[in-house]
Write a protein that holds these residues in place. Sequence first.
Motif, PDB file in Angstrom:
ATOM      1  N   UNK A 512      29.762  52.583  34.235  1.00 13.00           N
ATOM      2  CA  UNK A 512      30.125  53.735  35.157  1.00 13.00           C
ATOM      3  C   UNK A 512      29.531  54.931  34.646  1.00 13.00           C
ATOM      4  N   UNK A 513      29.707  55.200  33.334  1.00 13.01           N
ATOM      5  CA  UNK A 513      29.404  56.382  32.860  1.00 13.01           C
ATOM      6  C   UNK A 513      27.842  56.658  32.568  1.00 13.01           C
ATOM      7  N   UNK A 514      27.118  55.567  32.313  1.00 14.57           N
ATOM      8  CA  UNK A 514      25.926  55.636  32.074  1.00 14.57           C
ATOM      9  C   UNK A 514      25.036  55.158  33.265  1.00 14.57           C
ATOM     10  N   UNK A 515      25.705  54.879  34.523  1.00 17.24           N
ATOM     11  CA  UNK A 515      24.952  54.613  35.680  1.00 17.24           C
ATOM     12  C   UNK A 515      24.192  53.179  35.788  1.00 17.24           C
ATOM     13  N   UNK A 516      24.610  52.196  34.770  1.00 12.50           N
ATOM     14  CA  UNK A 516      23.976  50.989  34.527  1.00 12.50           C
ATOM     15  C   UNK A 516      24.710  49.806  35.394  1.00 12.50           C
ATOM     16  N   UNK A 517      25.955  50.014  36.120  1.00 10.09           N
ATOM     17  CA  UNK A 517      26.730  49.243  36.760  1.00 10.09           C
ATOM     18  C   UNK A 517      25.908  48.878  38.069  1.00 10.09           C
ATOM     19  N   UNK A 518      25.528  47.757  38.449  1.00 15.16           N
ATOM     20  CA  UNK A 518      24.574  47.108  39.596  1.00 15.16           C
ATOM     21  C   UNK A 518      25.549  46.112  40.473  1.00 15.16           C
ATOM     22  N   UNK A 519      25.176  46.277  41.718  1.00 17.43           N
ATOM     23  CA  UNK A 519      25.985  45.639  42.814  1.00 17.43           C
ATOM     24  C   UNK A 519      25.169  44.661  43.352  1.00 17.43           C
ATOM     25  N   UNK A 520      25.654  43.540  43.677  1.00 21.42           N
ATOM     26  CA  UNK A 520      24.823  42.600  44.366  1.00 21.42           C
ATOM     27  C   UNK A 520      25.509  42.579  45.796  1.00 21.42           C
ATOM     28  N   UNK A 521      24.676  43.284  46.522  1.00 20.69           N
ATOM     29  CA  UNK A 521      25.268  43.414  48.042  1.00 20.69           C
ATOM     30  C   UNK A 521      24.859  42.330  49.008  1.00 20.69           C
ATOM     31  N   UNK A 522      25.877  42.092  49.811  1.00 20.64           N
ATOM     32  CA  UNK A 522      25.916  40.939  50.650  1.00 20.64           C
ATOM     33  C   UNK A 522      26.980  41.138  51.505  1.00 20.64           C
ATOM     34  N   UNK A 523      26.964  40.449  52.644  1.00 22.15           N
ATOM     35  CA  UNK A 523      28.034  40.408  53.692  1.00 22.15           C
ATOM     36  C   UNK A 523      29.386  39.979  53.031  1.00 22.15           C
ATOM     37  N   UNK A 524      30.582  40.680  53.047  1.00 26.84           N
ATOM     38  CA  UNK A 524      31.671  40.470  52.414  1.00 26.84           C
ATOM     39  C   UNK A 524      32.835  40.350  53.603  1.00 26.84           C
ATOM     40  N   UNK A 525      33.410  39.045  53.627  1.00 23.40           N
ATOM     41  CA  UNK A 525      34.556  39.064  54.700  1.00 23.40           C
ATOM     42  C   UNK A 525      35.626  39.796  54.109  1.00 23.40           C
ATOM     43  N   UNK A 526      35.800  40.801  54.457  1.00 22.30           N
ATOM     44  CA  UNK A 526      36.718  41.906  53.791  1.00 22.30           C
ATOM     45  C   UNK A 526      38.133  41.464  54.111  1.00 22.30           C
ATOM     46  N   UNK A 527      38.375  41.025  55.497  1.00 26.42           N
ATOM     47  CA  UNK A 527      39.844  40.744  55.779  1.00 26.42           C
ATOM     48  C   UNK A 527      40.233  39.420  54.899  1.00 26.42           C
ATOM     49  N   UNK A 528      39.378  38.446  54.903  1.00 23.80           N
ATOM     50  CA  UNK A 528      39.768  37.376  54.263  1.00 23.80           C
ATOM     51  C   UNK A 528      40.082  37.828  52.656  1.00 23.80           C
ATOM     52  N   UNK A 529      39.195  38.607  52.222  1.00 22.20           N
ATOM     53  CA  UNK A 529      39.274  38.853  51.077  1.00 22.20           C
ATOM     54  C   UNK A 529      40.543  39.575  50.489  1.00 22.20           C
ATOM     55  N   UNK A 530      40.888  40.355  51.459  1.00 25.82           N
ATOM     56  CA  UNK A 530      42.240  41.210  51.223  1.00 25.82           C
ATOM     57  C   UNK A 530      43.405  40.234  51.057  1.00 25.82           C
ATOM     58  N   UNK A 531      43.277  39.353  52.249  1.00 24.77           N
ATOM     59  CA  UNK A 531      44.322  38.198  52.198  1.00 24.77           C
ATOM     60  C   UNK A 531      44.556  37.479  50.986  1.00 24.77           C
ATOM     61  N   UNK A 532      43.342  36.908  50.640  1.00 19.56           N
ATOM     62  CA  UNK A 532      43.442  36.074  49.378  1.00 19.56           C
ATOM     63  C   UNK A 532      43.809  36.733  48.240  1.00 19.56           C
ATOM     64  N   UNK A 533      43.354  38.203  48.021  1.00 30.76           N
ATOM     65  CA  UNK A 533      43.764  38.938  46.807  1.00 30.76           C
ATOM     66  C   UNK A 533      45.303  39.161  46.620  1.00 30.76           C
ATOM     67  N   UNK A 534      45.865  39.550  47.854  1.00 31.30           N
ATOM     68  CA  UNK A 534      47.325  39.738  47.901  1.00 31.30           C
ATOM     69  C   UNK A 534      47.775  38.496  47.541  1.00 31.30           C
ATOM     70  N   UNK A 535      47.566  37.544  48.034  1.00 30.32           N
ATOM     71  CA  UNK A 535      48.274  36.123  47.750  1.00 30.32           C
ATOM     72  C   UNK A 535      48.298  35.770  46.373  1.00 30.32           C
ATOM     73  N   UNK A 536      47.079  36.369  45.735  1.00 31.02           N
ATOM     74  CA  UNK A 536      46.937  36.018  44.314  1.00 31.02           C
ATOM     75  C   UNK A 536      47.995  36.700  43.376  1.00 31.02           C
ATOM     76  N   UNK A 537      48.575  37.769  43.865  1.00 32.55           N
ATOM     77  CA  UNK A 537      49.669  38.520  43.079  1.00 32.55           C
ATOM     78  C   UNK A 537      50.975  37.947  43.526  1.00 32.55           C
ATOM     79  N   UNK A 538      51.178  36.967  44.512  1.00 28.64           N
ATOM     80  CA  UNK A 538      52.535  36.600  44.908  1.00 28.64           C
ATOM     81  C   UNK A 538      53.491  36.201  43.782  1.00 28.64           C
ATOM     82  N   UNK A 539      52.857  35.566  42.970  1.00 24.30           N
ATOM     83  CA  UNK A 539      53.632  34.799  41.697  1.00 24.30           C
ATOM     84  C   UNK A 539      54.098  35.681  40.786  1.00 24.30           C
ATOM     85  N   UNK A 540      53.182  36.842  40.445  1.00 21.20           N
ATOM     86  CA  UNK A 540      53.512  37.842  39.644  1.00 21.20           C
ATOM     87  C   UNK A 540      54.709  38.657  40.343  1.00 21.20           C
TER      88      UNK A 540
END
Length: 896
Positions: A512-540
């Motif tokens: 980030x500091x050197x500006x070399x962080x690259x993104x692979x842009x694609x359609x992201x199903x953000x609603x499913x991603x949020x649901x999946x990510x929150x569920x991953x922290x359920x056990x913790x």
Amino acid sequence: MRRVSLSRDSNSSLDDQSAKTYDSKGRLTSRKRKGSTRDAQKKRRSALRAVLILSLLFAIAMCSSLAYTQLQSTEENVGIQTYQSIALSATEGAVAITERKFQGSEVMSTLLGQLYPNAADWPLVAFDGYIPIAQKVASLSASGTQAFMVILDPSEAPAFETHIKQVYRDQGRPENAGYSDFGFGVWRRDGNETKTYPDGRLHDVTGGNSWGGTRNKMAVLAMHNSPAASSLLLNLYPLQSRGIHVESMFDCVDAHDNTTTSPSCPVVTDMLELVVKPGPAGLLFNPIFPKNEPNNFVGFATTSLHWDEVLTNVVPDYVSGLTCVVSTATSAFTYEIQNGKPTLVGDGDLHDDKYTSYAKTVVLTRFQTGSTSSAGYTLTVYPTEKMFKAFSTDSPVVVSLGFAAVITAVACLFFGYDFLMRREAEQRKAILEMKRKFVRFISHEIRTPLNTVCMGLELLQAELRAPKGLDGDSKVAQEEDINFWLNVTDDTNENAHVAVEILNDLLNYDKLETGTLELETQPVLIWDLIEKTVSQFGIQAVNRKVELKLDMERPSGETIPDVEGAESMDPYNVIGDNVRLGQILRNVISNALKFTMEDGLIQVTVRYDPNGLPNADLMMLEDEAVPSHDRAGSICISVKDSGVGLSRDQLDRLFSEGVQFDANRLQHGGGSGLGLNIAKGLVEQHCGTIFADSEGLGEGTTFTVELPLYEFGEEELRKAEDDKDSETEPTTANSSVATKVDHTGEIRLAALPLKRRILVAEDSDSSRKMLIRLLERAGHTCVPASNGKEAVECIKKDMKCTSYDPGHIPIDCVLMDYEMPLLRGPDATKRLRNLGFSGIILGVTGNVLSEDVDFFLRHGANEVMPKPISLKNIQKFWKDYESGNWKARQSLKHVQ
């Protein structure tokens, strides 16, 4: 004494706190004295800089003022000296011109006395060549007028008028020469209010006057250098301004007692206004004495003294701003010279009083005379401000400013050098401080998870060295041990990944500091991603005894049915990097877990804002030349915890790098202090915003991430869903199948990749053995190599066997370590490609900086994977490679 280490709070660094020293009574000792010493040194340095700055300012002021004063004085002296030279030249020139005029009239009077040597010839004289001779004399004497008058008795007037009329005709003068409205003859001015004749002239041959003259004479202008002069036959005697001087010349002649010589009786009138030419002037009368009768006053030659003529060309044309005052005892007139030419300013002495001390005075009428009425003329020259300004330049200002600029530039260079040196010293100090913090950070954050790993391994070794029996009770105990060891290995694996994640945070921060962080842009199903990510922290959350809730409100607009119809997909989603977006969510939720106490609550709220982020830049997919998706508002993700909360100062510094507030007391988990800084950088790369809010300490904290949404069509959404479902997660190494967890929680089976023959090039014996064991338990065949040179030799030998043994199974994949003895991994890879090896080469390295990865790829590696290497990542690469979905650096990016 004893050293007490205090925990860091929001306003003090760990380094400052740990350096404090207390005595046995808890009193601060050396740290306080060191701080006081540093403060005193800082004050002394500031005082010295202030003194230096004041000294430089004083030097600038002194040098500039001295230079300005000196140069200005020099210019004034040059101006004064130049003026004095010009004034001297002007006065001498004026005297010379006046003398030439006098000499001209003297020549004419002498000439007339020689031409008509007998008094009996007068006044009936005729000077046939007078006009051209008088004009030449006038030119040589710088005079506009040359004339002569004859003295008449009234009885001589008729004969004179008849004679002179014929002379005018003989000389070719105009027909009206000598004529007035009354006719031809001698005339004087009509003094009556009602003029007798229109031209105001009277025919007068009486010899009388009104001013008290005692001579019954007439002084008639007989000849003039101008053929058409209007003053011909004018009788000067009745005019007091002229008559008194005629009377004075008679008195002078009468007083002369030497009969053999002529008396010196010239006279100059006071200031007059002449008919021939306007402007202040005087008349110079020079008596005419016949050669044979030197005491007989028969007439006089006349020259006009126009003072503008006298002052013309007395100075060069470039001279301006010189004041000249021509004066007599009774009157004065002021002229100002501009570009060498005089201009009448007015009546009187009008010079500037402040230049009186510079006056240069000279007498213009220097001739000797016995006539008492002759006026004495003087010329006084003064400078003006305009003249001195001609010698005034911008040099004093320029030079003084130059001095100031030079000293200022030198001072700026000095202060710039001092600033750079101080900044370099501060940077070095900061680098040393960062090194200390980094070492402390590595020591604490890496040792903590590795402590669990080491203890787990040590316990495993102890258990393996003392196995238990297999009786009934022992079998129960053995099952308990197996469950225990499964938990231990889970904890060990989790803590090892914690250490890796910390290192990954450091790498992401660097990118980030050197500006070399690259993104692979694609359609992201953000609603499913949020649901999946929150569920991953359920056990913790359960393990930490924290309640984790998700409240998601999907867009109210039109939705597109899923393929199976079980659920619907929202058309509004994010364009971005699926992995990085998941990293943002994990960082924020993980941060909330770290700071939330037992029995606390973490509320994740997701809302759709149809008007959100209206000014966000449009992002485009990797395969698009231009953006082609319409904006559709934004998604707002809020993560609110009931944790320790933040002060206003802490909120201001929250997203800075390396920020940890009272980490020892507040954080339940480790961390690099870089997660939120990285999350902020990633959110901004996705054209979104992230901010935090808290009502104060103990009141919890709310993090809000807002990302722009774009509208997608049905085909793009289904493709994105298929790409998401196609990702597999291999389970244990000895399984014959891989498992996949779908959104319903059900486990589905997927076939493992094909069995491969793999060359493992690794200089660490233990790492090589364990990696080979993992690969072999997955069904693959492995060939070991302890360095790059040995790896090259193995491939050479394998390629030879393949060439003459059709049944030989060739090596189709190489796991190549980066740093190895004899030959490094990139160099060995390059040799293999030069040999013609076309199989897969996977670089394995701990040097995962972008330049190291690029170096490995340029030498022929298909992909570079970071240590610790994961069998799951290797298998995923093989699958993507075989299916054609592989992209360079994909595996590396997903773990960073």
